[in-house]
Design a protein around this motif. Sequence first.
Motif, PDB file in Angstrom:
ATOM      1  N   ARG A 184     -36.516 -64.531   4.141  1.00  0.00           N
ATOM      2  CA  ARG A 184     -35.546 -65.298   3.639  1.00  0.00           C
ATOM      3  C   ARG A 184     -35.973 -66.785   4.008  1.00  0.00           C
ATOM      4  O   ARG A 184     -36.745 -67.177   4.582  1.00  0.00           O
ATOM      5  N   ARG A 185     -35.314 -67.867   3.122  1.00  0.00           N
ATOM      6  CA  ARG A 185     -35.907 -68.983   2.995  1.00  0.00           C
ATOM      7  C   ARG A 185     -35.187 -69.782   4.419  1.00  0.00           C
ATOM      8  O   ARG A 185     -34.484 -70.733   4.363  1.00  0.00           O
ATOM      9  N   ILE A 186     -35.518 -69.410   5.707  1.00  0.00           N
ATOM     10  CA  ILE A 186     -35.070 -69.808   7.145  1.00  0.00           C
ATOM     11  C   ILE A 186     -36.142 -69.954   7.710  1.00  0.00           C
ATOM     12  O   ILE A 186     -37.101 -69.160   7.917  1.00  0.00           O
ATOM     13  N   ASP A 241     -26.920 -57.789  -2.312  1.00  0.00           N
ATOM     14  CA  ASP A 241     -28.050 -58.731  -2.922  1.00  0.00           C
ATOM     15  C   ASP A 241     -29.227 -57.775  -2.837  1.00  0.00           C
ATOM     16  O   ASP A 241     -29.565 -56.883  -1.848  1.00  0.00           O
ATOM     17  N   PRO A 242     -30.341 -58.084  -3.847  1.00  0.00           N
ATOM     18  CA  PRO A 242     -31.573 -57.234  -3.694  1.00  0.00           C
ATOM     19  C   PRO A 242     -32.567 -57.643  -2.517  1.00  0.00           C
ATOM     20  O   PRO A 242     -33.301 -56.784  -2.385  1.00  0.00           O
ATOM     21  N   LEU A 243     -32.190 -58.571  -1.787  1.00  0.00           N
ATOM     22  CA  LEU A 243     -32.909 -58.742  -0.645  1.00  0.00           C
ATOM     23  C   LEU A 243     -32.858 -57.839   0.225  1.00  0.00           C
ATOM     24  O   LEU A 243     -33.841 -57.689   0.944  1.00  0.00           O
ATOM     25  N   HIS A 261     -26.722 -71.020  -0.254  1.00  0.00           N
ATOM     26  CA  HIS A 261     -26.341 -69.656  -0.218  1.00  0.00           C
ATOM     27  C   HIS A 261     -27.506 -68.463  -0.661  1.00  0.00           C
ATOM     28  O   HIS A 261     -27.040 -67.328  -0.846  1.00  0.00           O
ATOM     29  N   HIS A 262     -28.663 -69.121  -0.522  1.00  0.00           N
ATOM     30  CA  HIS A 262     -29.872 -68.091  -0.951  1.00  0.00           C
ATOM     31  C   HIS A 262     -30.593 -67.688   0.438  1.00  0.00           C
ATOM     32  O   HIS A 262     -31.602 -67.023   0.153  1.00  0.00           O
ATOM     33  N   SER A 263     -30.115 -67.940   1.451  1.00  0.00           N
ATOM     34  CA  SER A 263     -30.831 -67.623   2.741  1.00  0.00           C
ATOM     35  C   SER A 263     -30.081 -66.430   3.422  1.00  0.00           C
ATOM     36  O   SER A 263     -30.740 -65.629   4.308  1.00  0.00           O
ATOM     37  N   SER A 264     -28.884 -66.158   2.782  1.00  0.00           N
ATOM     38  CA  SER A 264     -28.343 -64.697   3.584  1.00  0.00           C
ATOM     39  C   SER A 264     -28.213 -64.742   4.900  1.00  0.00           C
ATOM     40  O   SER A 264     -28.969 -63.858   5.684  1.00  0.00           O
ATOM     41  N   CYS A 265     -27.761 -65.900   5.538  1.00  0.00           N
ATOM     42  CA  CYS A 265     -27.766 -66.017   7.003  1.00  0.00           C
ATOM     43  C   CYS A 265     -26.415 -66.444   7.515  1.00  0.00           C
ATOM     44  O   CYS A 265     -25.724 -67.254   6.646  1.00  0.00           O
ATOM     45  N   LYS A 266     -25.969 -65.915   8.593  1.00  0.00           N
ATOM     46  CA  LYS A 266     -24.608 -66.423   9.030  1.00  0.00           C
ATOM     47  C   LYS A 266     -25.033 -66.608  10.673  1.00  0.00           C
ATOM     48  O   LYS A 266     -23.855 -66.577  11.496  1.00  0.00           O
TER      49      LYS A 266
END
Length: 498
Positions: A94-96, A388-390, A253-258
């Motif tokens: 993830r882009r985090i 998500d495909p991630l 919205h591309h990091s899939s993180c909360k």
Amino acid sequence: MSVRLLKEEVKTTFSILVSMSQCRRAKKYALSLVESTVAENYARIWSYGEEIKRSNPGSTVKIYVDTMPDGKNYFSQIYICFDAVKEGWRGGCRRIVNLDGCFLKSFSQGELLCAVGRDAKNGIFPISWAVVCVENKKNWEWFIENLAEDLQCWNDGSGLVLISDQHKDLVEAVKEVFPLAEHRQYARNIYANFRKRFSGAKFENLFWGASKATTKAHFNTTMKDIEKLNPEAVKHLMDRDPKTWSLAFFRVHHSSCKSMENGFLESFNIVILDARKKPIISMLEDIRIYVMQRMVTMKLTVQGWNCYSIFPNIRTRKNILQNEQRHWQVVSCGSMKFEKRKMDESYIVDVTKKECSCSLWQLNRYGCVHSVATLVFLNVTPHRPYVDPLYLAAIFHNTYKKSISGMNGMNMWPSKTFTPPLPPLKRRMTGRPTVKRIRDASERFGKHTVSKAWKKVSCGICKEIGHNKTTCTQVPRPPKTNVTKKQKIMQTQESVNM
């Protein structure tokens, strides 16, 4: 270990009586041996960097020294990032990126700067680490610039999420290197400052409710509840910029993180806690071995999975949402849009765009209870293709496709013609050196005590409220006499002899 404690240890372990001067000389000699070992570690730092580049081609190792007017070279900083880690992060993480620094213990001077990412399974993925003499803006800029080069973030951090504490130099360094990145702060650090002025269970629950709110409407409602308790508390939180710690303002919205916590870096710091007490090369080797073993372990984990299957933990969460969706009523609005109703709550789900007005589907990328209720209403399996495909096993396998290669021992390291650097000069701060870490007010340790405030105390003799039996006036007591401690001992000995 103090000299007096060393004397007691020798007496207990070896049954030998030694003098304080002997212990003092022995301790001085032992410290000289350890310090020489530390100097030897710094002298081999050039060879260590060459061995990393030889065994792991494509890895980044940058070493800098400070040259003094007298011609001596002192170690300044080292940056390490393995090629397998670079490929793994670009391939499926993830882009985090979590950024943090920690002090080195024992004889190693300086601080350890770390960058830890998150894989598709939301697990720890160490990216790079560096040893610097001091944690300031210049060193953080140098570390983040090297990190941007390794991760190939050439667009000034657009689409990247950085999470860190409230270190002022780190905040300024991120603004310089990644002006377009979303820089978030740990909610725990903000709450630690918040509770100093506004403590209590009500403030705590409302603060975490505001930080975990996924919509601005829920965030504003929670802030109004805080304002009813104390208007100054709202002003204190708004001055902290809610965009840095509240999910309601999460733009990427591309990091899939909360998440808004620093559990990843804290876990990594605990793993390397013992390594930070060792000399520099021993510490770097322990970190390398840990990362190497973790990558192999995670690679073996995914071998039995189908490449097109979803992670087991994501399937478990989806099953939990399927059990909760039965409380929601689904009303069709046309054009694959549906309204979910429950009492006075209502949300809109767009199946085509994979969006929900609660914003949770956009954050975690696998769905919320409203989206699952809609898919069940449509008689569609909520696992695919609405996840998500991630979260596919193929992406996770791509993250740990490459492994860190092993290295030879010190006796086989390539020699360098550079001047061996000396250990960094010790920085003497004003005041007495601190031994223990300054703990936060929220950290409670040691003996647990229960406050007796507002508790009614009753006497065990007269059963009246307001005093105990030690201060009860109904018990006759002998008059007090000024008897010294020596006289009490003499009286006790006379009674024993009689």
